[in-house]
Design an enzyme around this catalytic site. Structure first.
Site, PDB file in Angstrom:
ATOM      1  N   GLY A  84       5.013 -10.410   3.692  1.00  0.00           N
ATOM      2  CA  GLY A  84       5.767 -10.374   4.941  1.00  0.00           C
ATOM      3  C   GLY A  84       5.080 -11.154   6.050  1.00  0.00           C
ATOM      4  CG  LEU A  86      11.368  -1.973  10.027  1.00  0.00           C
ATOM      5  CD1 LEU A  86      12.242  -1.723   8.804  1.00  0.00           C
ATOM      6  CD2 LEU A  86      11.640  -0.910  11.091  1.00  0.00           C
ATOM      7  CG  MET A 142      -1.896  -1.206   1.158  1.00  0.00           C
ATOM      8  SD  MET A 142      -3.439  -0.964   2.065  1.00  0.00           S
ATOM      9  CE  MET A 142      -2.825  -0.709   3.686  1.00  0.00           C
ATOM     10  CD  GLN A 192      -6.093  -3.815   2.722  1.00  0.00           C
ATOM     11  OE1 GLN A 192      -6.031  -4.258   1.594  1.00  0.00           O
ATOM     12  NE2 GLN A 192      -5.093  -3.930   3.578  1.00  0.00           N
ATOM     13  CE  LYS A 203       4.144  -5.075  11.885  1.00  0.00           C
ATOM     14  NZ  LYS A 203       3.190  -4.389  11.061  1.00  0.00           N
ATOM     15  CG  ASP A 204       0.712  -7.438   7.639  1.00  0.00           C
ATOM     16  OD1 ASP A 204       0.059  -6.827   8.493  1.00  0.00           O
ATOM     17  OD2 ASP A 204       1.562  -6.885   6.914  1.00  0.00           O
ATOM     18  N   GLY A 247      11.410  -3.120   5.306  1.00  0.00           N
ATOM     19  CA  GLY A 247      10.746  -4.432   5.270  1.00  0.00           C
ATOM     20  C   GLY A 247      10.189  -4.715   3.875  1.00  0.00           C
ATOM     21  CG  HIS A 248       7.007  -2.320   2.169  1.00  0.00           C
ATOM     22  ND1 HIS A 248       6.903  -1.229   3.006  1.00  0.00           N
ATOM     23  CD2 HIS A 248       5.795  -2.926   2.189  1.00  0.00           C
ATOM     24  CE1 HIS A 248       5.671  -1.172   3.491  1.00  0.00           C
ATOM     25  NE2 HIS A 248       4.981  -2.188   3.024  1.00  0.00           N
ATOM     26  CD  GLN A 306      -1.855  -8.932   4.167  1.00  0.00           C
ATOM     27  OE1 GLN A 306      -2.725  -8.085   4.291  1.00  0.00           O
ATOM     28  NE2 GLN A 306      -0.607  -8.615   3.850  1.00  0.00           N
TER      29      GLN A 306
HETATM   30  O1  PAF Z   1      -0.154  -5.854   3.457  1.00  0.00           O
HETATM   31  C1  PAF Z   1      -0.575  -4.910   2.754  1.00  0.00           C
HETATM   32  O2  PAF Z   1       0.075  -3.894   2.552  1.00  0.00           O
HETATM   33  C2  PAF Z   1      -1.962  -5.023   2.127  1.00  0.00           C
HETATM   34  O3  PAF Z   1      -2.839  -5.706   2.973  1.00  0.00           O
HETATM   35  C3  PAF Z   1      -1.936  -5.662   0.719  1.00  0.00           C
HETATM   36  C4  PAF Z   1      -1.452  -7.095   0.769  1.00  0.00           C
HETATM   37  C5  PAF Z   1      -1.047  -4.846  -0.195  1.00  0.00           C
HETATM   38  C6  PAF Z   1      -3.353  -5.670   0.131  1.00  0.00           C
HETATM   39  O4  PAF Z   1      -3.859  -4.379   0.018  1.00  0.00           O
END
Ligand code: PAF
Length: 278
Positions: free
Chosen positions: A147, A184, A26, A60, A149-150, A32-33, A153
């Protein structure tokens, strides 16, 4: 590196490219990204294409959440991605991704999606699964990196890919942390200097919960309640602090099962999440 805003242009740019490594984000990127992007590069090799998407997904966010405040920092993100050897940034407008209200949605099973994060953020995983499925259809990656981290998800996406038979390898990226141990997160930018210092308590509390378990205590509810009270005593408003089985996030049943400690808690106006595998 090219920044692309439309589905048609992205499909054209990727035509003929079989090895595609994808990192959905996002934006408001941190190290981290960028580690996930480098992992995608490793996965597809120098000849493959690495694609990162940047899209703040309204689906979301609940109405009371930070959709409007979420930082949009495309120019800076693009610079960082270029330096991390990304080839394409897909940054669609809302009109491009959702030209009409998104009536068709991906609803993950309640047993996984309505607990923990899903309990406190109803509809969150439907929003995530829907946009990720749509992005997968657009990018058609061979590999996608998410990641740890989530954590929940990542599990939701793994199950979606398996159940929908999507031909995509899902890789997990380790959580990147500051030297002091703060996971992070794009939302760390909301924290004041004082809160940043206090934020270290979240991972330390998870460590203490794990230490209690590893010391032989099996009164899980009491261990979790102690962790929750500890955070509350320092000004946090915890949603959950718990120890779960890694494979389905259910309560631990048998000795020796791989576990994960997870927490979500609000510090001031900022909601932080973290987890540690045991
Ligand atoms: O983890 C995120 O940044 C968001 O949930 C994702 C996977 C990009 C979906 O919008």
């Amino acid at each position: 590196m090219k920044v692309i805003h439309t589905i048609g242009e992205l499909r054209q740019a990727l035509a003929g490219q079989a090895a595609r490594g994808f990192v959905p984000t996002m934006g408001n990127l941190h190290d981290g990204h960028l580690a996930l992007v480098r992992q995608a590069r490793e996965a597809v090799g120098p000849q493959g294409a690495v694609i990162a998407s940047i899209f703040v997904n309204r689906l979301q966010f609940a109405p009371n959440e930070d959709f409007d405040q979420y930082p949009r920092t495309l120019a800076r993100d693009a610079e960082l991605l270029e330096a991390a050897s990304c080839d394409f940034v897909f940054a669609p407008s809302e009109q491009e991704l959702y030209p009409e209200p998104q009536g068709y949605k991906v609803t993950p099973p309640a047993a996984l999606a309505d607990i923990l994060e899903g309990h406190f953020r109803p509809g969150f995983f439907t929003g995530v699964a829907t946009v990720v499925h749509k992005l997968f259809n657009i990018v058609q990656p061979s590999v996608a990196v998410f990641g740890k981290k989530d954590y929940q998800q990542l599990m939701v996406i793994r199950r979606m890919v398996a159940q929908m038979a999507l031909p995509i390898e899902i890789q997990a990226g380790e959580t990147a942390r500051s030297d002091e141990g703060l996971a992070l997160s794009s939302r760390n930018g909301y924290l004041s200097a004082e809160e940043k210092e206090e934020a270290l308590r979240l991972s330390r509390t998870l460590k203490a919960l794990i230490a209690g378990w590893q010391s032989g205590r099996r009164d899980l509810a009491a261990l979790e309640a102690e962790a929750t009270s500890h955070l509350q005593a320092h000004g946090w408003a915890p949603d959950y602090v718990c120890l779960r089985r890694r494979h389905d996030l259910g309560a631990p049943q048998a000795e020796g099962e791989p576990l994960v400690a997870l927490a979500a808690a609000r510090l001031g106006k900022t909601r932080l999440i973290d987890n540690l595998e045991v």
